[in-house]
Write a protein that holds these residues in place. Structure first.
Motif: not given
Length: 942
Positions: A516-520, A524-526, A531-532
Motif C-alpha cells: 500500500q505504501n509503495l503504490l501510494c 504520487a510520483d511515478a 529503488g528509492r
C-alpha cells in the motif's frame, strides 16, 4: 582422408573442444558462417546431427554441394526422432541416408544409403548408436565418391514420403494403455528409451497410478497370458509389477524423476495398491486429448528447458527461525483492493499489483533477478480432464529482472512483456524434468510447486473465495510452496495464501501495508526510481531507527581502560589476577610490574596515539607488556609469534611502530631483517632497565592521555582485502568491557581461559574482562587448552569461555565422553558464523550454561550485537546475531542509505560508542567507511 576442414559451426561444447584441439576455427552462428562463405567459398558443406536450418543461398557457396545426414531411410521417416517412430511402427528393417540439401527439409537427392537391421530388443538409444556407426561408413563412401567424381545422386520418391514434425508426440504422450497388446507397450517403452545421459525430446513412457503418473523404465513381455482384464495387477515384487495387457502379461519396472529405479513394493504401498487392483485404462478420447495437449506445448519446450536450467529460489528473508520440516498449515487472507488503485481499471490494477510486489521482493530480498512460480491460464479445451492436468505442469517459472534505477512505468512494461511470454508459452509436460539430464539432478524441480513464492491470477474472487485451511481442494490455486500472491482479474483485488507454520499473519499484514505504501508513493510520483520508493510507514521507521536502538547506558566514558584495572587493583590487591602454568601474579604484583615498565616506555618517548608493537609468546610478560603500553599512553599493536612470518612482517611494515616489545619467540618469529628499523625492548632480560623504577601508577593527565586516545591497533584478517589496522580508542573499549563485565564475571571468580590469539580482537574479551572484574585471567596454549581445559581437570567452572565456532567444534569433540560438571557458567561464541548443531550439543549436555552468540566486526570494538540462545536450535539454518549492546546502534540500510523494512535484507551499519576511529595509515579508506551518522548526532558510523 586428407581433406582440410575449413571451419565448424556447432552448439556442442565437446565438439567445440575437439575442434579447438584440432586447430579448426569454430563459428558461433549461421550469420557468421554465411559471411565466411561469401568471402571464401568451400568445396563441401556437411550437416551432421544439426538442429539449425541453413539458408538456401549458402549452398551455392559450396562447389560440390551441401550434404546432410539423416537417421532414417528417406523418403520414409523424414523429420525428427525417426528411429523412435520406426520402433513404434515395429519395423524390422531400417536404413540411414546421406542426401543433398535443397530448400526443403530432408527432401534433396539421395547419395548414400546404408541398411540397418532392427532387433526385437532395440531401444532408441541402441538403434541410434547403430545408425551413427552406419553414418560413419556412409560418410566414407560419400567422401570417396566426391573425390573420384563418381557420386550417384537419385531423386526421392516423394509419393512414399512420410514426415514427422518436431512437435508430434506418440499416442497418449507415452502413457501406457493396458488394453493394447504387450508388443505395442514394449515398442512404446523401447522407442522412448534414450538412455540416462541423452536428452529425450519426445516424452517418457508412463503409467497412471491412482491420481498420479509414474515413469516406466523397463517393460518385459512374458510368454504367457493370465486371461485377467487388461490393467490387472497380477504380482507385486520389489523390482517390478506383473500386469495383464490386451495380450500377454508384462513385467514393468518404474523409475523416479532422478533416473533411479523405484522400489516397486514401496510404490504400491504409497498408492495403497494390492494384487488384484486394476490400473486405469485410458479411453480413446482421453488418449487423443493427452496427445493433443502435449503437441500443443511441444514448440515451447526449449523455452522452458532453458528457463528451468536457470532455476533459482527466491526466499523471503523473514521466515520464522525453524526450518525443520513440518506439515503445511495453509491460511488465506481476506481480499483487498489498495485505495491508491481504486480509480484504475481492473486490468491495470493487476499489472500495478504484480509490478509492485516484484519490486518489493527485489527490495527486501536484495535480489534483482527474480524467479517465481506462476499458475498458467487453464486451457479451456482441456479443462476438467484430470489425466491432462496430472501430466502438464500446473506451476511454471516466471522471470523478471527488476532494475532499481528505473521508474515504476518501465518496470510495469517489463512485467507486461513477461506476461506476454507466459501467455505465449503456456506450460510444459511434467516429464520434461526427468527427460533432461541438466534438470534431472535439481531436486526441487521434482515438486509440483518448486518455487517458495508464486503468483496466481484467477478469473474472479468469488470462484476462489474459500480459505485454504478449510478447503484442501483449493490448493490448486497455489503456485508457491510458502506464499502465493493471488490476484482477481475481474476487480483487481488480491489476497495471500501462506504456510502459517513458517509465516506469521503479522508478516502478511506488514507486506500488505508495504505494498500500500509503495503504490501510494508511485501514484504520487511515478518518475521516482523504484529503488528509492518509500516502503515504511512513519511508525515502522521510528521503530527500526529508534526503538530497536534504545541502548543508552551509563559507563565511565572519561576513563582509560587501564584506569579501570587500577580501580580493581585498589579493591583486591592480594587477589590472584593472572595464572600461567605454575606462575601466579596478584592484582598488586601485576600492576606494579606493568607500572615500572610503563615508566620506562614513557622515558623512551612513548606518546598518546603512538602504536607500540608487542610480540611475545603467551606468558605473564605478555600481559604486563600490554598493560604497560596502555599506562604509558601508547596503543598496543599485538603480533602473535604463532602467526606466519610473512603476516607479521606485513603488519609491522604497514604500522611502522618505532618501538617493539618482544622475547626470544618474538625475535625468531619476526626474523632479524624485520627488526632493523624498530627499537626493541626485550622483556626476557635478566636485569631489566626498569627494575628499580617506581611502582606507582603513571598519571594519565600528566602525559596528556584521555579516553579519546587509542588503546590498540588490531589488524583485520585480510579475508576481504589487504589487512587493515583498526584503531580503537579507550572510550570504545571501556564501553564494550563495561557491558561485558556486568553480565559475565564474578569478583574473585574463576574468570576465563584466554583461548584466542591476542592478535585477534575477539581475544580482547577474555584478556581484559577478568582483570576488570577481579577474576582470574588464565593463559595457556590455545589449542592445548581446548583439548585439556584446566576446568575439566581440577573441577573448576569458569565464569566465561569465549571461542570461535571452529574452536568450539574442537572442544565439543573433546567433551563428547565427558560426564562431569559444566566447564563454564557462560559460553560466548564469535568471530565466525555460528553452527547451530554445536550449540545444540551444549543445550543437551550442559543445559544450565548461558549460551551467547556474539557478533561484530573488528571495526566495532570486538562486538556490537549479542544474542542469548535460550530456545532450541535444532533445525535452524543459522543463529540470529541479536540486538545491539549498550550504547550501540545497528541499522540495516538499502543502497541509498535508507532503512529497509523489518526483516528485509540490507547492508549492516553500526553506530555508537564502539565504532573505531578508522584505519591506521589508510585515510582514503577511513573517509569511505567511517562516516558521520545521519541518525545520532556525534556518533561515528561504520
Amino acid at each position: 582422408m586428407g581433406h582440410l576442414i575449413g571451419a565448424a559451426l556447432c552448439g556442442d561444447a565437446i565438439f567445440a573442444e575437439w575442434a579447438a584441439r584440432a586447430n579448426i576455427p569454430c563459428i558461433a552462428s549461421v550469420d557468421e558462417l554465411c559471411s565466411r562463405l561469401k568471402a571464401e567459398p568451400v568445396d563441401c558443406i556437411f550437416s551432421v546431427a544439426n538442429p539449425l536450418i541453413l539458408p538456401p543461398d549458402m549452398f551455392g557457396r559450396a562447389r560440390q554441394g551441401a550434404f546432410n545426414y539423416h537417421d532414417g531411410p528417406l523418403p520414409r521417416y523424414a523429420g525428427t526422432h525417426a528411429t523412435s517412430w520406426a520402433l513404434l511402427a515395429q519395423e524390422s528393417e531400417y536404413a540411414i541416408t546421406w542426401h543433398r540439401i535443397d530448400d526443403g527439409v530432408n527432401a534433396g537427392e539421395l547419395v548414400v544409403r546404408r541398411q540397418v537391421l532392427i532387433a526385437p530388443t532395440d531401444t532408441a538409444l541402441s538403434l541410434n548408436l547403430r545408425c551413427h556407426e552406419a553414418a560413419v561408413e556412409g560418410f566414407r563412401e560419400l567422401l570417396t565418391g566426391l573425390a573420384k567424381g563418381k557420386l550417384t545422386a537419385r531423386p526421392q520418391a516423394l509419393v512414399d514420403r512420410s514426415y514427422f514434425p518436431r512437435r508430434r508426440r506418440p499416442d497418449a504422450a507415452g502413457c501406457l494403455r493396458w488394453d493394447r497388446s504387450a508388443r505395442d507397450l514394449s515398442a512404446m517403452t523401447r522407442a522412448l528409451d534414450f538412455g540416462p545421459y541423452n536428452p529425450n525430446r519426445l516424452c517418457l513412457p508412463k503409467a497412471f497410478v491412482g491420481d498420479d503418473v509414474v515413469i516406466v523404465r523397463r517393460l518385459e513381455v512374458l510368454p504367457r497370458r493370465s486371461g485377467l482384464p487388461a490393467g490387472s495387477l497380477l504380482e507385486i515384487h520389489s523390482g517390478h509389477w506383473r500386469v495383464a495387457t490386451g495380450a500377454q502379461d508384462v513385467d514393468v519396472c518404474f523409475g523416479g524423476p532422478d533416473g533411479q529405479l523405484l522400489d516397486a513394493r514401496a510404490l504400491a504401498r504409497n498408492f495403497n495398491l494390492d494384487e488384484g487392483y486394476r490400473l486405469p485404462i485410458l479411453s480413446g478420447d482421453q488418449a487423443r486429448s493427452i496427445t493433443a495437449a502435449h503437441e500443443k506445448l511441444a514448440p515451447s519446450e526449449d523455452f522452458w528447458r532453458q528457463r528451468l536450467e536457470q532455476f533459482k529460489i527466491l526466499q523471503l528473508p523473514f521466515l520464522s527461525a525453524s526450518v525443520a520440516e513440518a506439515p503445511h498449515r495453509w491460511q488465506s487472507s481476506s481480499w483487498f483492493i489498495p485505495s491508491a488503485l481504486a480509480k484504475l481499471a481492473p486490468h491495470d490494477r493487476t499489472e500495478y499489483l504484480v509490478t509492485a510486489w516484484l519490486i518489493y521482493l527485489a527490495r527486501i530480498a536484495g535480489e534483482t533477478e527474480l524467479q517465481l512460480g506462476w499458475t498458467p491460464a487453464s486451457d479451456r479445451s482441456q479443462a476438467g480432464l484430470k489425466a491432462v492436468e496430472v501430466l502438464i505442469a500446473s506451476v511454471v517459472p516466471m522471470e523478471v529482472t527488476i532494475d532499481l534505477a528505473h521508474d515504476f512505468e518501465e518496470m510495469r512494461k517489463a512485467v507486461a512483456a513477461e506476461f506476454a511470454q507466459l501467455r505465449a508459452h503456456a506450460s510444459f509436460a511434467r516429464d520434461l524434468i526427468a527427460r533432461c539430464p541438466t534438470l534431472r539432478g535439481v531436486e526441487a524441480l521434482r515438486s509440483h510447486r518448486p518455487w517458495p513464492l508464486g503468483i496466481t491470477i484467477t478469473a474472479d474472487s468469488c470462484s476462489a473465495a474459500g480459505d485454504l485451511a478449510s478447503n484442501a481442494s483449493s490448493e490448486t490455486t497455489l503456485s508457491g510452496d510458502l506464499l502465493t500472491f493471488e490476484l482477481c482479474a475481474l476487480d483487481g483485488s488480491f489476497r495471500w495464501h501462506f504456510d502459517a507454520s513458517r509465516l506469521a499473519p503479522e508478516q502478511i499484514d506488514r507486506m500488505t501495508q508495504h505494498l500500500q505504501n509503495l503504490l501510494c508513493a508511485v501514484v504520487a510520483d511515478a518518475g521516482l526510481p523504484v529503488g528509492r520508493i518509500e516502503l515504511l510507514s512513519p511508525e515502522e521507521r521510528t521503530y527500526l531507527l529508534e526503538e530497536l536502538n534504545r541502548t543508552d547506558a551509563a559507563y565511565p566514558s572519561d576513563l582509560c581502560i587501564h584506569e579501570l584495572f587500577e580501580q580493581q587493583v585498589r579493591r583486591t590487591p592480594e587477589a590472584v589476577a593472572l595464572v600461567h602454568e605454575d606462575e601466579r601474579l596478584s592484582y598488586g604484583e601485576l600492576n606494579a610490574r606493568a607500572n615500572r615498565l610503563a615508566h620506562h616506555l614513557i622515558a623512551l618517548g612513548v606518546k598518546p596515539d603512538q602504536p607500540v608493537a608487542i610480540c611475545l609468546e603467551r606468558s605473564l610478560a605478555m600481559v604486563v607488556g600490554v598493560l604497560a603500553i596502555l599506562k604509558a599512553g601508547g596503543a598496543y599493536l599485538p603480533l602473535d609469534p604463532a602467526y606466519p612470518c610473512a603476516r607479521l612482517r606485513q603488519v609491522l611494515a604497514d604500522a611502522a611502530p618505532r618501538l617493539l616489545l618482544c622475547d626470544a619467540a618474538g625475535r625468531a618469529a619476526l626474523g632479524p631483517e624485520a627488526l632493523v628499523d624498530v627499537s626493541v625492548v626485550d622483556l626476557e632480560t635478566a636485569t631489566p632497565a626498569w627494575a628499580e623504577l617506581p611502582a606507582c601508577d603513571p598519571e594519565p593527565r600528566a602525559i596528556g592521555l584521555t579516553a579519546r586516545h587509542l588503546a590498540y591497533v588490531i589488524y583485520t584478517s585480510g579475508s576481504t582485502g589487504t589487512p587493515k589496522g583498526v584503531m580503537v580508542e579507550h572510550g570504545s573499549l571501556v564501553n564494550y568491557l563495561h557491558w561485558s563485565d556486568r553480565s559475565h564475571y564474578e569478583e574473585a571468580g574463576n574468570g576465563s581461559p584466554m583461548l584466542l590469539s591476542f592478535s585477534f580482537d575477539a581475544g580482547v574479551t577474555t584478556l581484559f574482562g577478568p582483570l576488570l572484574a577481579g577474576a582470574k585471567l588464565r593463559l595457556a596454549n590455545p589449542i592445548a587448552q581446548i583439548h585439556a581445559l584446566a576446568g575439566l581437570e581440577d573441577g573448576q567452572t569458569y565464569d566465561l569461555i569465549k571461542l570461535t565456532p571452529s574452536h568450539l567444534s574442537l572442544l565439543n569433540k573433546r567433551l563428547e565422553a565427558y560426564k562431569g560438571p559444566a566447564p563454564t557458567r557462560a559460553l560466548m561464541v564469535g568471530g565466525e558464523a555460528l553452527i547451530p548443531a554445536d550449540m545444540q550439543f551444549w543445550q543437551e549436555h550442559f543445559p544450565n550454561v548461558r549460551l551467547i552468540n556474539h557478533y561484530g566486526p573488528t571495526e566495532a570494538t570486538v562486538g556490537c550485537a549479542t544474542f542469548a540462545i535460550s530456545d532450541a536450535v535444532e533445525g535452524l539454518a543459522n543463529v540470529p546475531i541479536g540486538r545491539p549492546i549498550a550504547n550501540t546502534r545497528v541499522y540495516l540500510l538499502d543502497g541509498h542509505g535508507g532503512p529497509v523494512p523489518f526483516g528485509a535484507v540490507g547492508e549492516l551499519y553500526i553506530g555508537g560508542a564502539g565504532v573505531a576511529r578508522g584505519y591506521l595509515n589508510r585515510p582514503e579508506l577511513t573517509a569511505e567507511r567511517f562516516i558521520a551518522s545521519p541518525f545520532v548526532e556525534g556518533d561515528r558510523l561504520y
